[in-house]
Design an enzyme around this catalytic site. Structure first.
Site, short mmCIF file in Angstrom:
data_model
loop_
_atom_site.label_atom_id
_atom_site.label_comp_id
_atom_site.label_asym_id
_atom_site.label_seq_id
_atom_site.Cartn_x
_atom_site.Cartn_y
_atom_site.Cartn_z
N ARG A 78 0.82 -1.29 0.18
CA ARG A 78 0.04 -0.03 0.01
C ARG A 78 0.87 1.34 0.01
O ARG A 78 1.83 1.45 0.97
CB ARG A 78 -0.86 -0.07 1.27
CG ARG A 78 -1.94 1.34 1.41
CD ARG A 78 -2.87 1.00 2.68
NE ARG A 78 -3.87 2.14 2.68
CZ ARG A 78 -3.39 3.22 3.91
NH1 ARG A 78 -2.54 2.85 4.85
NH2 ARG A 78 -4.12 4.18 4.01
N HIS A 122 -2.91 11.03 0.97
CA HIS A 122 -2.36 10.47 2.20
C HIS A 122 -1.90 11.96 2.88
O HIS A 122 -0.60 12.13 3.02
CB HIS A 122 -1.24 9.37 2.33
CG HIS A 122 -1.28 8.67 3.59
ND1 HIS A 122 -1.31 7.27 3.90
CD2 HIS A 122 -0.89 9.18 4.83
CE1 HIS A 122 -1.03 6.92 5.07
NE2 HIS A 122 -0.84 8.17 5.66
N GLU A 167 -7.70 8.33 6.20
CA GLU A 167 -7.85 9.05 7.34
C GLU A 167 -8.45 10.31 7.22
O GLU A 167 -7.69 11.33 7.69
CB GLU A 167 -6.88 8.91 8.24
CG GLU A 167 -6.39 7.48 8.58
CD GLU A 167 -5.12 7.23 9.92
OE1 GLU A 167 -4.99 8.17 10.22
OE2 GLU A 167 -5.15 6.23 10.20
N ASN A 296 -8.16 1.37 9.56
CA ASN A 296 -6.79 1.54 10.19
C ASN A 296 -6.88 1.48 11.75
O ASN A 296 -7.80 2.18 12.29
CB ASN A 296 -5.88 2.84 10.33
CG ASN A 296 -5.60 2.82 8.64
OD1 ASN A 296 -5.56 2.14 7.83
ND2 ASN A 296 -5.21 4.14 8.30
N TYR A 298 -5.03 1.43 15.64
CA TYR A 298 -3.84 1.15 16.75
C TYR A 298 -4.06 0.85 18.17
O TYR A 298 -3.52 0.15 18.71
CB TYR A 298 -2.98 2.55 16.53
CG TYR A 298 -2.53 2.59 15.27
CD1 TYR A 298 -1.21 2.06 15.04
CD2 TYR A 298 -3.02 3.25 13.97
CE1 TYR A 298 -0.68 2.24 13.83
CE2 TYR A 298 -2.39 3.22 13.04
CZ TYR A 298 -1.15 2.77 12.59
OH TYR A 298 -0.76 2.85 11.30
N GLU A 373 -3.86 -0.61 7.91
CA GLU A 373 -2.81 -0.01 8.76
C GLU A 373 -2.85 -0.69 10.24
O GLU A 373 -4.00 -0.72 10.86
CB GLU A 373 -2.73 1.66 9.01
CG GLU A 373 -1.90 2.05 8.02
CD GLU A 373 -1.93 3.53 7.89
OE1 GLU A 373 -1.65 4.15 9.24
OE2 GLU A 373 -2.02 4.35 7.24
C1 FCB Z 1 -1.83 6.73 10.69
C2 FCB Z 1 -1.40 7.20 9.65
C3 FCB Z 1 0.05 6.98 9.12
C4 FCB Z 1 0.86 6.75 10.27
C5 FCB Z 1 0.23 5.98 11.27
C6 FCB Z 1 1.11 5.63 12.47
O1 FCB Z 1 -2.61 7.76 11.07
O2 FCB Z 1 -2.28 7.00 8.49
O3 FCB Z 1 0.51 7.77 8.10
O4 FCB Z 1 1.43 8.09 10.67
O5 FCB Z 1 -0.76 6.71 11.72
#
Ligand code: FCB
Length: 475
Positions: A78, A122, A167, A296, A298, A373
């Site tokens: 990607r 992006h 995002e 995405n 985290y 992500e």
């Molecule tokens: C996301 C972004 C990516 C990177 C990660 C850690 O928000 O899409 O570019 O910075 O976080």
């Protein structure tokens, strides 16, 4: 011993990057300036004054990087296209040298047996468009669609999946709300206008790509949906969750998948804007059938109703700012969460991944999903022999891939997983201080070195079976 988890043969294993974070060559071959060039070159905006001027020098080292992707055994990669590299001013003339770069890259990936998954935006908006108002200006959405059309004409079906935006939450609320991202504006109403113009840009771009490529085009968008949990089971805390969910998630899912903004979002923000920038017919454009919804993930957020004096705690994982990204909402507090944490201070909670995928599946059962992500920054240490043993990153990836597996077991339609990131890179307002790569980049020499996590990930991608956390030896 239990049998190791096996993923379907057609499950896509990939890794992700973004143009501004890795390419460098900021002023080369006709590239125009983007809002991130301007922002990062403004003192005080990015930690240590770091910029993307050189980054990982991927613009010159792309062939080596494709070789790493091939050696990792990945099914897909990607990448994002830098809009100002291919169209320096964001409208008008295109830059053949910039287009040729992506054309070569896409060909090299295809030759390596790797599917190119291309994100059109992006975060690196051409500066000239920002000078005209950026995402607060409706015309930016139409400019984006023209750029998307040209890319579809140039790269065509060589691209496996076209992702419009990465995002948009960050583009709108961090760029125009809290100002911790480029262009660094702090305007509540502007952030909401940006939300809508990004949604409109998405819809117009999907239409443009389909117009050029027909049904052969696979289209998508990538959202950073927030997993928001209440502190207690009180009605006030439930309402705090509702408000954040509206701004963070439903402000995008609504127009993109349902063709409407949620009524409660419009009410919550009525003191900021009347949303009259949403014109007749817009919501028929924003809602386009999507071959895949990129997710995405985290970490999670925990919120509670705030009735105190002064500013509420803002442990939402986003960089600190006097202005809140949570436009219009002043009575919600983001609480510090229990650890463990990554080097970003983000809490590690794999179950959030499972919950997010399952809740999306419950709301949109026919919508295929893809994790575009997931990954973690840690303080990497280079051993005397040059190796980077990163057991925390391996554990993070292991536990989150396992969490994706649990969501699939429970019925979620998830077709792939992309580790963030292939390479250490420019982590936005944190500059080069945060390393997310499975491959280390030495910023003095630009030499790439596989971390243990890269060896582990290669094993996962090539066996399609979840390796144990200690299976990090080179092949
Ligand atoms: C996301 C972004 C990516 C990177 C990660 C850690 O928000 O899409 O570019 O910075 O976080």
């Amino acid at each position: 011993m239990s049998t190791p988890r096996r993923f379907p043969d057609d499950f896509v294993w990939g890794s992700a990057t973004a143009a501004y974070q890795i390419e460098g060559a900021a002023d080369e071959d006709g590239r125009g300036p983007s809002i991130w060039d301007t922002f990062s070159r403004t003192p005080g905006k990015v930690l240590d004054g770091d910029t993307g001027d050189v980054a990982d020098d991927h613009y010159h080292r792309w062939a080596e990087d494709v070789q790493h992707i091939r050696d990792l055994g990945l099914d897909a990669y990607r990448l994002s296209i830098s809009w100002p590299r291919v169209q320096p001013g964001g409208s008008g003339d295109f830059n053949e040298a910039g287009i040729a770069f992506y054309s070569r890259l896409v060909d090299a990936l295809t030759e390596a047996g790797v599917k190119p998954v291309v994100t059109l935006y992006h975060w690196d908006l051409p500066q000239e468009l920002e000078d005209e108002g950026g995402w607060t200006n409706r015309a930016t959405a139409y400019a984006f669609a023209e750029y998307a059309r040209r890319m579809a004409q140039e790269l065509g079906t060589r691209v496996d999946t076209w992702t419009t935006l990465n995002e948009p939450w960050c583009s709108a609320y961090l760029g125009y709300g809290s100002g911790v991202h480029a262009p660094g504006r702090t305007e509540g109403e502007g952030a909401l206008r940006a939300v809508h113009h990004l949604n409109l840009a998405h819809g117009l771009a999907v239409q443009a790509v389909r117009d050029v490529l027909g049904d052969e085009a696979r289209t998508s968008v990538t959202l950073n949906l927030h997993v928001v949990r209440p502190d207690t089971d009180s009605a006030e805390d439930a309402d705090a969750v509702r408000k954040i969910d509206a701004l963070a998630n439903r402000a995008f899912l609504g127009p993109l998948l349902d063709g409407a903004y949620p009524a409660d979002l419009l009410e919550d923000t009525a003191h900021v804007t009347d949303w009259s920038f949403v014109e007749d017919g817009d919501l028929a454009i924003t809602r386009q059938p999507l071959d895949v919804l990129g997710v995405n993930y985290y970490s999670t957020a925990r919120v509670r109703h705030f009735a105190g004096e002064g500013a509420p705690e803002q442990n939402d994982g986003h960089a600190e700012s006097a202005a809140s990204p949570w436009v219009g909402v002043t009575d919600v507090e983001f609480l510090q969460q229990p650890g463990p944490y990554t080097a970003m201070g983000w809490n590690i909670e794999p179950q959030g991944m499972t919950d997010l995928l399952l809740s999306l599946h419950a709301t949109y059962p026919d919508q295929p999903l893809m994790v575009t992500e997931n990954g973690a920054a840690f303080e990497d240490v280079v051993s005397p022999d040059g190796a980077v043993h990163d057991p925390q990153r391996v554990a993070y990836l292991h536990d989150h891939v396992e969490a994706v597996g649990r969501a699939i077991d429970a019925g979620a339609d998830v077709g792939g997983y992309f580790a963030w990131s292939l390479l250490d890179n420019f982590e936005w307002s944190y500059g080069y201080s945060k390393r997310f790569g499975i491959i280390r980049v030495d910023y003095d020499t630009l030499v790439r070195t596989w971390k243990d996590s890269a060896h582990w990930y290669r094993r996962l991608a090539t066996t399609r079976t979840l390796p144990g956390v200690d299976e990090v030896s080179p092949a």
